[in-house]
Write an enzyme that holds these catalytic residues in place. Structure first.
Site, PDB file in Angstrom:
ATOM      1  N   HIS A 147       1.387  -8.836  -4.170  1.00 33.38           N
ATOM      2  CA  HIS A 147       0.406  -7.815  -3.781  1.00 33.38           C
ATOM      3  C   HIS A 147       1.187  -6.539  -3.487  1.00 33.38           C
ATOM      4  O   HIS A 147       1.596  -6.267  -2.365  1.00 33.38           O
ATOM      5  CB  HIS A 147      -0.384  -8.278  -2.546  1.00 33.38           C
ATOM      6  CG  HIS A 147      -1.444  -7.310  -2.120  1.00 33.38           C
ATOM      7  ND1 HIS A 147      -2.706  -7.290  -2.668  1.00 33.38           N
ATOM      8  CD2 HIS A 147      -1.431  -6.301  -1.208  1.00 33.38           C
ATOM      9  CE1 HIS A 147      -3.431  -6.336  -2.113  1.00 33.38           C
ATOM     10  NE2 HIS A 147      -2.676  -5.703  -1.215  1.00 33.38           N
ATOM     11  N   ASP A 188       0.868 -17.525  -5.859  1.00 38.48           N
ATOM     12  CA  ASP A 188       1.425 -16.336  -6.508  1.00 38.48           C
ATOM     13  C   ASP A 188       0.285 -15.565  -7.167  1.00 38.48           C
ATOM     14  O   ASP A 188       0.073 -15.622  -8.372  1.00 38.48           O
ATOM     15  CB  ASP A 188       2.483 -16.748  -7.524  1.00 38.48           C
ATOM     16  CG  ASP A 188       3.171 -15.544  -8.173  1.00 38.48           C
ATOM     17  OD1 ASP A 188       3.062 -14.433  -7.615  1.00 38.48           O
ATOM     18  OD2 ASP A 188       3.801 -15.718  -9.235  1.00 38.48           O
ATOM     19  N   ASP A 205       0.839  -1.194   0.000  1.00 42.00           N
ATOM     20  CA  ASP A 205       0.000   0.000   0.000  1.00 42.00           C
ATOM     21  C   ASP A 205       0.878   1.249   0.000  1.00 42.00           C
ATOM     22  O   ASP A 205       2.102   1.164  -0.019  1.00 42.00           O
ATOM     23  CB  ASP A 205      -0.917  -0.010   1.225  1.00 42.00           C
ATOM     24  CG  ASP A 205      -0.134   0.014   2.532  1.00 42.00           C
ATOM     25  OD1 ASP A 205       0.584  -0.960   2.808  1.00 42.00           O
ATOM     26  OD2 ASP A 205      -0.220   1.010   3.273  1.00 42.00           O
TER      27      ASP A 205
END
Length: 581
Positions: free
Chosen positions: A505, A547, A181
């Site tokens: 991610h 993954d 993030d």
């Protein structure tokens, strides 16, 4: 066809008939020429020999017996036979062949096998920088515009004071994005900064010449110090005028899967907390010691500023000893509601210990020494963002000769605990895969790969304390785990190995349109809890990995996970150069 190839081909045919598929898992980055070198043969029970050949497979250069099979209890009890080729001490690229196995992996043997990957995990922090463009000459195809200038960040209602009312702004630019993030968290920066500062403190001669091609390269400071400065200067902006430290700089909600420059939600600094303030105090005290090396030339006054900031933070924490971060209760009282990472911690005795230790070492002042003398030795556990007692413990050990006689009993107890934990790690690892990683199911958690790296860091420090090579070899086994000798066959660092994560991610890696992810990032790894709700192949502890960029519980990246990888991989390089093997 050579006689060697005929013999091996026949052996493969005979032993594979009717058997389960066998795979060979290796450290995909490389083995140190004089160190232990081990591969794992999965689903193998009765294999007898293995062979190392030249890359074309025409000539056998080494062969030995496979070890008896053991069941990997963390991977559905699959049987594993180990191939130990430690005695093979030639440098180069070779092929490893086990009759019956479906693959013949390359093995690379070098004097410094972790040099390139060690640089890459440090360079990973450059790719996490906020508030500046990443230019092609430094970032390559992962160049991008600047995101989040953070030069007019709003004071959240929870952080409002008379001097800084809600809705007023401060500048808090720079720093590293925390994970996948785009927010910046003081608590998680705390353990990250400690680990990288400690890496430099332990291996300064190594890092002094290690360059990573960042904008500051060549400015007279080591690149690891340049990278640390980028986040340290951001942390300094997070201290309020009264000494307290804002918990985080964040959006109210997570950004979408966009590039940083496309993420334009309002930014806030959130309430001051005791945990953030103590972590800040510890980091600034530690930084003051290390940056003093350049106080007469490259970094005038910075060490003094860090020390003053640390003392002021400690004083604020003494006046506010139990201000925990509870996002739910905060959102009930203040607007806007905040739903980004909480990093809440209600057990703060370890933060107090760490901060007191760093301040005692840096200042030698009695208030911090007296605090330590009143505190029993902390329970020694592998560090994480909310378990930081070991950080203070190792700092005390590393500065034992500089501290007063009154602290020596405490320091001796710290040493005994450090060695006790190291011995436990060596005795209770995953025997099937011959790794320290795998003490129990609890090693395979959200960020479990950081557990492996932190275990390795612990063992390297105990090796330095004792000189006993078994601890060095234990640390090496966890590097092997991270780089491919595991039940998934993944090298868990992006951009390295023959099978590594392609879909972490990580917002820039998802949104940049580049097929390959940003390199040098350690993903979280197997996590049977699967908090992201995604479909995983299975939920066995060592193989609960996918993954998938939506699988943030296994495939996110984070600055506090990369940091022990920096320590471990570069530390192994350092000891290779010292001919520790």
């Amino acid at each position: 066809m050579s006689n060697t190839r005929i013999i091996i081909s026949l052996f493969c045919l005979l032993t594979s008939f009717g058997a389960k598929a066998q795979t060979i898992e290796v450290n995909q980055v490389g083995y140190q020429i004089n160190a232990p070198k081990i591969a794992a043969v999965l689903n193998s029970t009765n294999g007898t020999k293995f062979f190392i050949t030249n890359i074309s497979g025409t000539d056998t250069l080494f062969s030995a017996q496979l070890q008896p099979a053991r069941n990997d209890v963390y991977a559905n009890n699959i049987p594993v036979q180990l191939a130990d080729f430690s005695a093979f001490q030639q440098s180069g690229t070779f092929q490893l062949i086990v009759p019956g196995a479906i693959n013949k992996p390359q093995i690379i043997i070098q004097s410094l096998p972790f040099y390139t990957v060690g640089k890459a995990v440090l360079k990973g922090y450059y790719y996490q920088r906020a508030s500046m463009p990443l230019l092609p000459q430094y970032a390559g195809v992962w160049a991008r515009p600047a995101g989040h200038p953070d030069n007019a960040v709003l004071i959240h209602e929870s952080a409002a004071t008379n001097e800084r009312p809600a809705g007023s702004t401060i500048a808090t630019p720079g720093g590293w994005y925390d994970a996948g993030d785009y927010n910046k968290y003081v608590v998680n920066s705390g353990i990250t900064m400690y680990t990288l500062l400690s890496a430099y403190a332990h291996y300064a001669t190594y890092f002094d010449t290690l360059t990573t091609n960042i904008p500051e390269t060549g400015n007279g400071l080591p690149d690891i110090i340049n990278e640390l400065l980028y986040n340290l200067r951001w942390m300094l902006t997070m201290q309020d005028t009264d000494g307290g430290v804002y918990h985080k700089c964040t959006n109210a909600a997570f950004d979408g899967m966009v590039m940083p420059n496309a993420a334009t939600q309002p930014r806030y600094v959130i309430e001051k907390t005791t945990a953030a303030t103590l972590d800040f105090a510890a980091v600034m005290a530690q930084a003051a010691r290390i940056f003093a090396k350049w106080q007469n030339n490259r970094l005038p006054h910075l060490a003094d500023s860090c020390k003053q900031a640390a003392v002021k933070a400690w004083q604020w924490a003494e006046q506010h000893p139990n201000l925990d971060y509870n996002q739910t209760s905060m959102n009930a009282k203040f607007k806007p509601a905040v739903t980004t990472g909480a990093y809440g911690d209600t057990h703060l005795i370890d933060e107090w210990f760490w901060a007191a230790a760093e301040l005692a070492i840096t200042t030698k002042d009695k208030p911090y020494i007296n605090w330590l003398l009143q505190y029993k030795v902390p329970v020694a556990v592998i560090p994480s963002w909310n378990q930081v007692a070991a950080l203070g413990m190792f700092s005390l050990l590393n500065h034992a000769n500089q501290l007063s006689a009154s602290l020596q009993p405490l320091i001796q107890n710290c040493k005994l605990q450090a060695i006790e934990v190291a011995n436990y790690l060596l005795q209770h690892g995953n025997m099937a895969m011959h790794t320290v990683m795998g003490q129990s199911n609890n090693d395979f958690i959200w960020g479990g790969n950081a557990v492996a790296a932190n275990q390795g860091m612990w063992l390297l420090q105990v090796f330095q304390l004792t000189g006993e090579r078994r601890y060095l070899n234990g640390a090496l086994s966890n590097a092997d785990y991270l780089l491919g000798r595991n039940a998934t066959g993944y090298c868990y660092i992006t951009g390295f190995g023959t099978k590594s994560p392609m879909h972490p991610h990580h917002r820039p890696s998802i949104a940049d349109g580049i097929q390959a992810p940003v390199p040098g990032l350690l993903v979280g790894g197997p996590n049977p809890a699967r908090q992201d709700g995604q479909i995983y192949p299975n939920n066995y502890p060592e193989t609960a990995y996918t993954d998938n960029d939506k699988a943030y519980a296994a495939n996110e990246i984070a600055i506090n996970w990369n940091a022990p990888a920096v320590f471990l991989l570069n530390g192994l390089n350092y000891w290779a150069l010292q001919k520790a093997w």
